[in-house]
Structures are given as C-alpha cells and as structure tokens.
Design a protein around this motif. Structure first.
Motif, PDB file in Angstrom:
ATOM      1  N   TYR A 139       0.854  -1.117   0.046  1.00 57.08           N
ATOM      2  CA  TYR A 139       0.006  -0.051  -0.048  1.00 57.08           C
ATOM      3  C   TYR A 139       0.826   1.244  -0.012  1.00 57.08           C
ATOM      4  O   TYR A 139       2.070   1.236   0.284  1.00 57.08           O
ATOM      5  CB  TYR A 139      -1.002  -0.141   1.102  1.00 57.08           C
ATOM      6  N   GLY A 140       0.053   2.330  -0.223  1.00 54.81           N
ATOM      7  CA  GLY A 140       0.962   3.724  -0.237  1.00 54.81           C
ATOM      8  C   GLY A 140       0.218   4.822  -0.999  1.00 54.81           C
ATOM      9  O   GLY A 140      -1.080   4.937  -1.032  1.00 54.81           O
ATOM     10  N   THR A 141       0.769   5.705  -1.374  1.00 54.72           N
ATOM     11  CA  THR A 141       0.262   6.856  -2.135  1.00 54.72           C
ATOM     12  C   THR A 141       0.954   7.349  -3.450  1.00 54.72           C
ATOM     13  O   THR A 141       2.210   7.247  -3.536  1.00 54.72           O
ATOM     14  CB  THR A 141       0.064   8.141  -1.129  1.00 54.72           C
ATOM     15  N   LEU A 142       0.148   7.801  -4.303  1.00 54.71           N
ATOM     16  CA  LEU A 142       0.935   8.427  -5.659  1.00 54.71           C
ATOM     17  C   LEU A 142       0.672   9.989  -5.451  1.00 54.71           C
ATOM     18  O   LEU A 142      -0.316  10.533  -5.090  1.00 54.71           O
ATOM     19  CB  LEU A 142       0.120   7.978  -6.808  1.00 54.71           C
ATOM     20  N   PRO A 150      -2.006  14.748  -5.193  1.00 54.80           N
ATOM     21  CA  PRO A 150      -2.464  13.292  -5.421  1.00 54.80           C
ATOM     22  C   PRO A 150      -3.179  13.027  -6.538  1.00 54.80           C
ATOM     23  O   PRO A 150      -3.698  13.949  -7.035  1.00 54.80           O
ATOM     24  CB  PRO A 150      -3.531  12.999  -4.170  1.00 54.80           C
ATOM     25  N   LEU A 151      -2.931  11.601  -7.331  1.00 52.34           N
ATOM     26  CA  LEU A 151      -3.449  11.291  -8.528  1.00 52.34           C
ATOM     27  C   LEU A 151      -4.524  10.271  -8.051  1.00 52.34           C
ATOM     28  O   LEU A 151      -4.312   9.384  -7.614  1.00 52.34           O
ATOM     29  CB  LEU A 151      -2.145  10.648  -9.074  1.00 52.34           C
ATOM     30  N   PHE A 152      -5.697  10.547  -8.816  1.00 52.63           N
ATOM     31  CA  PHE A 152      -6.894   9.819  -8.899  1.00 52.63           C
ATOM     32  C   PHE A 152      -7.029   8.792 -10.196  1.00 52.63           C
ATOM     33  O   PHE A 152      -6.483   9.275 -10.967  1.00 52.63           O
ATOM     34  CB  PHE A 152      -7.915  10.576  -8.839  1.00 52.63           C
ATOM     35  N   ASP A 153      -7.210   7.726  -9.740  1.00 56.64           N
ATOM     36  CA  ASP A 153      -7.488   6.583 -10.724  1.00 56.64           C
ATOM     37  C   ASP A 153      -6.274   6.115 -11.411  1.00 56.64           C
ATOM     38  O   ASP A 153      -6.131   5.681 -12.773  1.00 56.64           O
ATOM     39  CB  ASP A 153      -8.517   7.041 -11.769  1.00 56.64           C
ATOM     40  N   ALA A 154      -5.046   6.293 -10.789  1.00 58.68           N
ATOM     41  CA  ALA A 154      -3.912   5.905 -11.736  1.00 58.68           C
ATOM     42  C   ALA A 154      -3.584   4.338 -11.161  1.00 58.68           C
ATOM     43  O   ALA A 154      -4.145   3.833 -10.381  1.00 58.68           O
ATOM     44  CB  ALA A 154      -2.633   6.465 -11.193  1.00 58.68           C
ATOM     45  N   LYS A 195       8.280  -6.253  -8.475  1.00 56.69           N
ATOM     46  CA  LYS A 195       8.588  -4.855  -9.118  1.00 56.69           C
ATOM     47  C   LYS A 195       7.339  -3.953  -8.919  1.00 56.69           C
ATOM     48  O   LYS A 195       6.303  -4.076  -9.438  1.00 56.69           O
ATOM     49  CB  LYS A 195       9.222  -4.772 -10.413  1.00 56.69           C
ATOM     50  N   LEU A 196       7.553  -2.723  -8.328  1.00 61.65           N
ATOM     51  CA  LEU A 196       6.395  -1.870  -7.822  1.00 61.65           C
ATOM     52  C   LEU A 196       6.598  -0.577  -8.883  1.00 61.65           C
ATOM     53  O   LEU A 196       7.282   0.244  -9.113  1.00 61.65           O
ATOM     54  CB  LEU A 196       6.180  -1.310  -6.699  1.00 61.65           C
ATOM     55  N   ILE A 197       5.305  -0.539  -9.687  1.00 63.86           N
ATOM     56  CA  ILE A 197       5.379   0.400 -10.959  1.00 63.86           C
ATOM     57  C   ILE A 197       4.021   0.904 -10.824  1.00 63.86           C
ATOM     58  O   ILE A 197       3.051   0.269 -10.994  1.00 63.86           O
ATOM     59  CB  ILE A 197       5.969  -0.021 -12.257  1.00 63.86           C
ATOM     60  N   ALA A 198       3.706   2.471 -11.182  1.00 63.47           N
ATOM     61  CA  ALA A 198       2.524   3.023 -11.145  1.00 63.47           C
ATOM     62  C   ALA A 198       2.456   3.845 -12.788  1.00 63.47           C
ATOM     63  O   ALA A 198       3.617   4.391 -13.151  1.00 63.47           O
ATOM     64  CB  ALA A 198       2.587   3.952 -10.219  1.00 63.47           C
ATOM     65  N   ILE A 199       1.312   3.599 -13.271  1.00 64.93           N
ATOM     66  CA  ILE A 199       1.144   4.563 -14.441  1.00 64.93           C
ATOM     67  C   ILE A 199      -0.017   5.213 -14.664  1.00 64.93           C
ATOM     68  O   ILE A 199      -1.002   4.815 -13.913  1.00 64.93           O
ATOM     69  CB  ILE A 199       1.472   3.370 -15.795  1.00 64.93           C
ATOM     70  N   ASP A 200      -0.187   6.311 -15.316  1.00 66.49           N
ATOM     71  CA  ASP A 200      -1.450   6.962 -15.620  1.00 66.49           C
ATOM     72  C   ASP A 200      -2.515   5.890 -16.145  1.00 66.49           C
ATOM     73  O   ASP A 200      -3.684   6.103 -15.637  1.00 66.49           O
ATOM     74  CB  ASP A 200      -1.306   7.938 -16.490  1.00 66.49           C
ATOM     75  N   ASP A 201      -2.194   5.272 -17.077  1.00 71.76           N
ATOM     76  CA  ASP A 201      -3.165   4.325 -17.705  1.00 71.76           C
ATOM     77  C   ASP A 201      -4.534   4.973 -18.193  1.00 71.76           C
ATOM     78  O   ASP A 201      -5.547   4.836 -17.723  1.00 71.76           O
ATOM     79  CB  ASP A 201      -3.555   3.334 -16.745  1.00 71.76           C
ATOM     80  N   LYS A 202      -4.378   6.143 -19.203  1.00 71.49           N
ATOM     81  CA  LYS A 202      -5.486   6.916 -19.446  1.00 71.49           C
ATOM     82  C   LYS A 202      -6.550   6.215 -20.127  1.00 71.49           C
ATOM     83  O   LYS A 202      -7.691   6.375 -20.025  1.00 71.49           O
ATOM     84  CB  LYS A 202      -5.012   8.300 -19.993  1.00 71.49           C
ATOM     85  N   ASN A 203      -6.046   5.344 -20.990  1.00 72.95           N
ATOM     86  CA  ASN A 203      -7.014   4.546 -21.786  1.00 72.95           C
ATOM     87  C   ASN A 203      -7.346   3.124 -21.227  1.00 72.95           C
ATOM     88  O   ASN A 203      -7.942   2.332 -21.826  1.00 72.95           O
ATOM     89  CB  ASN A 203      -6.415   3.926 -23.191  1.00 72.95           C
TER      90      ASN A 203
END
Length: 538
Positions: A139-142, A150-154, A195-203
């Motif tokens: 768990y954590g925050t972006l 903060p970023l929503f729905d990433a 490996k922990l990775i976050a992306i916008d994933d707009k589509n």
C-alpha cells in the motif's frame, strides 16, 4: 330552466377535466450504481473448484465490454463466456482455476445499471482454490511530481521481476487503482518479491504509453506482507522511446523533418558546400527553408537530442517540391514577444522579438522605441543580438516613459529568408508601478553543496511566475495573488530538471514543495519564506 341545467353540466365537465391527475414528466435522474447482493462463490471462498462465477444485483444490469474490462489476477489463461440474465451475470470458464492460488476478479466498470448506465463501484470477487487466502499487501500513495498533488485512478501494479520487463507490453501480475487522495492498496497477493510500478493508464489498457502517460517506480523490489511500510511514489513524464524520423513534409518553400517525439535540440551538419536556413519548431519538427540558389537536393546529418539526453543520428536528403506557378504560397510571417503585449515593463528591461521564420534582414534604424510623443529612439541605439537560427532577437533597453513603453515596427523593416515582410506592428506595454506589486524572499535550508537548486514561484495553476537558481532568492515585482514555492534539486548542475528513466533504474531529480500556500498583497514584502531539504532529497 333547460339553459340553467346545460350550464350546470358544462361547469361539472370543466371541473372534472381540471381535476384529472397527470403523471409528472421527467423526474430525478437515477445516479445510484447497482449493488452486489450475492455471489457464487461467495467473496473470500476457500477450496473453490468450480468453473462458474455468478453475480446477483439489486436491480437490472447490463454488461459493457467485459472481455476488455474484467481483469483476473494472477493472470489466468482460462477463456470464459458470459450470460446476462436480468439482475444477474454468469461467467462460465473453460477450465478449472490453478490449484492453491488466490484469484481476484476485478470488474472495473464493466457492469452497469440498465436505466442510466451507472457502473458498479469497486466490484471484485476474491476466492482461493486452496485452503487459505493469500494475505500479502502492498500500500501507499501517489502524487504528481510537478504539482505535488495526489493522483486519482492511476494504476499501481506489481510485476514479476525480470530482466526483460517491458511495461509497454506486459500487464501487472497484481494491481490496484488510487482513490481521490492518491491512496492505493493491493491485497490478497502471494508473499514474494515484485517490481512496483505506477502508470497513468489513461486508456485503461493496463499498458504504459510513454508519449502521454506519467509513471513512477521504486528502485528496489518490494515483498508483499514483509515490508510493513507505506510506499510514496512520485509520478513523472518520461518518454524513453527511441528518437525516429516519423515523416517528412516537402513543400515549395520549406521542408519539414518531423520526429516521433519532442526533441530539445538538433545539431545540423551539411554534407556538401550548400547550406540552408532552418529552425526547430515546438512539437519536434525541424524546418528547412528554400533559399535560392540551391541544388535540387541537399544532404544533411542530424543529431537529435531529447529531454533524457538520449541522442540519435540520421542522414536526410532535403528536396523541395518543384514550383508550378509564378507565385509561391508562403506560410504567414508572424511575430510574438516576451514579455507578451500589454504586460507591464520596468524602465530598464530585456525584450525578445520571436519570429516564426529565420530573418534575412532587420532594419534597426527604423524600428523605434517610443517613450513619449517626442522621443523616438532607434533599435540601433540599444544592445541587441540574434540567436543561432536568426529568428529570436534579444534586446536590452532603457526607457524614460512615465505611462507606457511602445515599439513601432514599420512594414518592411523585418524580412524573412523567404522574402516576405512583417506587416506594420505596434507593441504597447504599461510602465510597471512598484506599489502594485509585492516581494517574496527566502532561502533553501539544509542544502547539499554538491547540488544546484532551482527555486520557482508558481501560481495556483502551477504555471511558473518567477525563477531563481541558488540557495537564496528574492522575487520582486510579483503581482498580488496566491502562489506555491517549489525547489528542484539539480543534482547534475545542468540548470534544469531531469526526468527519470526506468530502463536505467534512474529516478528523476527531486522536486520539493513548500507545504503552505503563499498569499501576497500589493506593496507587501514577505521574508523568510524558506524551504527545507531533507536528507533523502540530497
């Protein structure tokens, strides 16, 4: 008597018509999403051996592109079909699920109510084919690095560790999405390293699109259920795709080389004695201009360099289209300035004339600075110079005007390499009144002497207003308003912020924000607006 009776009957008829009840039109729109009331198997079922999953809702539902939106983790090579039946949805899988594994079926927004198409929220089912549920959690925050918000729905994903990991083609093994506070929690996962990775994933395809999606990552692997810490990830743009020539656009007057991504600069080497004027346009387009005389084609070597410092070499033949008429169709010749027109200027100021084409000639004796009705000083009396591409003139000037500073640029005084002239242009700026502005002063506390520091004052839309390098700053002539203060730790001292590159396991340079918003009033001075550098950011 008959007339009286008829009149009475008519009144009764009209009264009856007026008293009729009519159903109201319209009504409050249904905004309540469908709720899951039961499932088979039940959520968190153990020793599940079936091949069917059925969901029951409190209202009629429809299925929306479930084959794309339903994500099963761990990823299971198990085809399925679905059947929608009023208030339920049945999934029938071809095979049984892998033994001794905890599975999560995350439906996203694939199931909606029938009337208004409101999607069911946080719809997921967890079950285990073994005797226990995996209990690992990460768990954590972006937050966005440039704004600190903060970023929503990433999408935050756990990936299998591999030397060939490519998030543009590989989906995460487990994942979660952030809430409105930027918080994520990935649960019911196997206890091992990821490996922990976050992306916008707009589509919402669960793959990274480097051109327009932000990303963030941890350099070290994480172990679910062992590391009982909250991970904070900063998101940033990092287009590390190789530079390529996407297309060329030949015209009679110019020839454009369009790259597949924005580039910061291009070094041009002409392979023969011929040379051509050129400039790099915003968006990654290098434009060469047709100036007579020249050969039918010109060979050039290009070295393009992007914001990551990555370079690519190309050899390109520049060949203009043949002219088919007497007159050439030219792009309009235009001018912009810094500061923009009508922005206040001090009496001593630096000014930029920015042309959209390289300039062949500029008559600095007939371009004048007007300070009052009698004082007209030619540009030649001030210090000014061209940039390398001859399209930006930087002027250092002084005026004695009391109310306004004006530039008079007559027609014909600026001529482009294509031979067209700038139309008559009149630029006007009010003289800056110090009492209408404020001052903000401060310093960087606990700096690292090996790093440079870039201090920026930004407005509420995070647009840069003032900038200063070093560990102390004074921002004068700041308009009344609300601001944020941010500091870039310029570790390599190249006088800019450098983004990260996951392929090299390299994080971007840190950006720190002052926690409190700065409120400045006209004719006020704020002192000791300091920002502290923590040890991790050094």
């Amino acid at each position: 008597m008959i007339r009286t009776i008829l009149f009475a009957l008519l009144l009764l008829f009209l009264f009856d018509r007026c008293a009729q009840q009519v159903s109201p039109t319209g009504g409050k729109k249904d905004s309540i999403p469908p709720n899951l009331v039961e499932s088979n198997p039940l959520n968190k079922t153990l020793n599940f051996k079936g091949k069917k999953v059925e969901l029951f809702f409190d209202e009629y539902v429809v299925v929306d592109n479930i084959n794309q939106k339903l994500v099963i983790t761990p990823e299971a090579d198990n085809p399925y079909s679905y059947k929608q039946n009023g208030m339920s949805v049945l999934l029938s899988f071809k095979n049984e699920f892998k033994d001794s594994t905890t599975f999560t079926l995350n439906f996203g927004d694939a199931i909606r109510d029938f009337a208004e198409k409101n999607p069911a929220k946080n719809l997921k089912i967890v079950f285990s084919t073994g005797s226990s549920l995996d209990s690992g959690r990460v768990y954590g925050t972006l937050k966005d690095m440039q704004t600190g918000r903060p970023l929503f729905d990433a999408l935050v994903g756990l990936y299998n560790i591999s030397d060939t990991l490519d998030i543009t083609k590989q989906k995460p093994y487990y994942f979660s999405r952030t809430d409105s506070s930027g918080v994520f929690s990935i649960e019911n996962i196997q206890t091992r390293a990821y490996k922990l990775i976050a992306i916008d994933d707009k589509n919402r395809n669960m793959l990274f699109n480097a051109k327009d999606e932000r990303m963030g990552f941890l350099e070290e692997s994480v172990t679910a259920g062992v590391d009982s810490v909250s991970y904070n990830i900063s998101m940033f743009l990092s287009d590390n795709t190789p530079i390529k020539i996407q297309r060329t656009i030949p015209k009679v007057n110019n020839y454009s080389v369009v790259f597949n991504k924005p580039v910061e600069r291009v070094n041009v080497t002409f392979m023969n004695k011929d040379t051509l004027p050129y400039l790099l346009e915003a968006g990654g387009s290098l434009k060469f201009f047709n100036v007579e005389p020249h050969p039918d084609s010109t060979l050039v070597k290009l070295t393009a360099i992007d914001s990551l410092g990555t370079s690519a070499d190309f050899e390109q033949k520049i060949a203009f289209q043949q002219q088919r008429g007497k007159d050439r169709q030219r792009d309009a010749f235009s001018l912009t300035t810094l500061p923009e027109p009508n922005r206040p200027l001090e009496n001593t100021f630096t000014y930029k004339l920015i042309l959209n084409k390289p300039v062949r000639s500029l008559d600095d004796k007939n371009i004048t600075l007007i300070t009052d009705s009698l004082s007209h000083e030619p540009l030649s009396s001030f210090q000014w110079s061209w940039n390398a591409n001859h399209n930006i003139a930087t002027i250092t000037a002084k005026s004695f005007a009391k109310d306004s500073i004006k530039w008079d640029i007559p027609k014909g005084t600026i001529v482009s390499v294509e031979g067209d002239t700038l139309p008559k242009t009149f630029l006007k700026h009010p003289v800056l009144n110090e009492e209408d502005y404020g001052i903000i002063k401060g310093r960087v506390v606990n700096p690292d002497t090996a790093s440079n520091y870039i201090v920026e004052l930004v407005d509420e839309q995070y647009k840069m207003v003032k900038v200063k390098e070093g560990t102390t700053y004074t921002f004068s002539q700041v308009p009344q308003g609300k601001y944020f203060l941010r500091v870039t730790v310029d570790r390599n001292r190249n006088h800019r912020w450098d983004t990260g590159d996951m392929s090299k396991n390299r994080q971007p340079e840190p950006i720190l924000y002052l926690k409190d918003k700065i409120i400045l009033k006209a004719n006020f001075e704020l002192n000791d607006i300091n920002i502290t550098i923590n040890e991790k950011s050094k």
